[in-house]
Design a protein around this motif. Sequence first.
Motif, PDB file in Angstrom:
ATOM      1  N   CYS A 102       0.890  -1.391   0.118  1.00  0.00           N
ATOM      2  CA  CYS A 102       0.034  -0.003   0.037  1.00  0.00           C
ATOM      3  C   CYS A 102       0.924   1.412  -0.066  1.00  0.00           C
ATOM      4  CB  CYS A 102      -1.032  -0.038   1.364  1.00  0.00           C
ATOM      5  SG  CYS A 102      -2.215  -1.253   1.317  1.00  0.00           S
ATOM      6  N   ARG A 106       0.688   4.333  -2.876  1.00  0.00           N
ATOM      7  CA  ARG A 106       0.438   5.565  -2.122  1.00  0.00           C
ATOM      8  C   ARG A 106       1.774   6.590  -2.436  1.00  0.00           C
ATOM      9  NH1 ARG A 106       1.138   4.819   3.115  1.00  0.00           N
ATOM     10  NH2 ARG A 106      -0.522   3.392   2.992  1.00  0.00           N
ATOM     11  N   LYS A 201      -4.370   6.605  -8.397  1.00  0.00           N
ATOM     12  CA  LYS A 201      -3.576   5.658  -7.085  1.00  0.00           C
ATOM     13  C   LYS A 201      -4.240   5.494  -5.949  1.00  0.00           C
ATOM     14  CE  LYS A 201      -0.459   9.336  -5.736  1.00  0.00           C
ATOM     15  NZ  LYS A 201       0.901   9.823  -5.405  1.00  0.00           N
ATOM     16  N   ALA A 202      -5.146   6.341  -5.634  1.00  0.00           N
ATOM     17  CA  ALA A 202      -5.841   6.517  -4.380  1.00  0.00           C
ATOM     18  C   ALA A 202      -6.861   5.595  -4.560  1.00  0.00           C
ATOM     19  CB  ALA A 202      -6.640   7.915  -4.054  1.00  0.00           C
ATOM     20  N   GLU A 205      -5.044   2.188  -4.244  1.00  0.00           N
ATOM     21  CA  GLU A 205      -4.666   1.619  -2.855  1.00  0.00           C
ATOM     22  C   GLU A 205      -5.623   1.044  -2.139  1.00  0.00           C
ATOM     23  OE1 GLU A 205      -2.801   3.365   1.239  1.00  0.00           O
ATOM     24  OE2 GLU A 205      -3.142   4.749  -0.407  1.00  0.00           O
TER      25      GLU A 205
END
Length: 234
Positions: A102, A106, A201-202, A205
């Motif tokens: 993760c 991030r 990318k949020a 994740e």
Amino acid sequence: MAEQLAGLADDRALLGRTSTAERVADILRSRIAEGYFPPGTRLSEDSIGGALGVSRNTLREAFRLLTHERLLVHELNRGVFVRVLTIEDVEDIYRTRALVECAVVRGLGEPPYGLDGLADAVEEGLRATREGDWKTLGTANIHFHRALVALAGSERTDELMRSVFAELRLAFHVVDDPRRLHEPYLARNRQILQALAAGDKAEAERLLSGYLGDSLERVVEVYRRRVGDDLDAG
């Protein structure tokens, strides 16, 4: 065991002229990660040393390195064995995975990202699914997450997670229905890939965190059912 040793003989060329314990350990680690040596397998010094063409001392040093990585165990007067994980081991593996994987997602910079390795692993998984090869699908899933970690561009992180993913393979060996374990995560790999391809990318994740939590729950459930509470004591 004959099949596994034949595979090791094929790896002999990787050692080159400067055979070292580290290179032998790399080969054995990879073989464990690919599922060639299941948990509880006794590793014969004579057979493996002969297959790789290395000295007993070199092999013993490789065994020592892999014991330090928690992939092997030495039992007095019995020999060296591929480690059988406990439930606590599995939980710690997934805790490490969540922290590292993760954080990698991030910490990605601005898109586009180099996603060829992730895409190749998804394709590998699709081929394995079409062929009903669930062991290879599990390997493809590990390749996907290895490629994900590689997005960090950090040799130290790659090295750390090589051992973690090899331990993860040991956990998978306990699963009695590999299709049920691995197949749902192929679609989830594709979702993570799509989110990263879109530069989100949020979302990637978020998907990854849920993925790892669900996978941990499934593997621990299998461990408790197949092995029993005696593993809790280690």
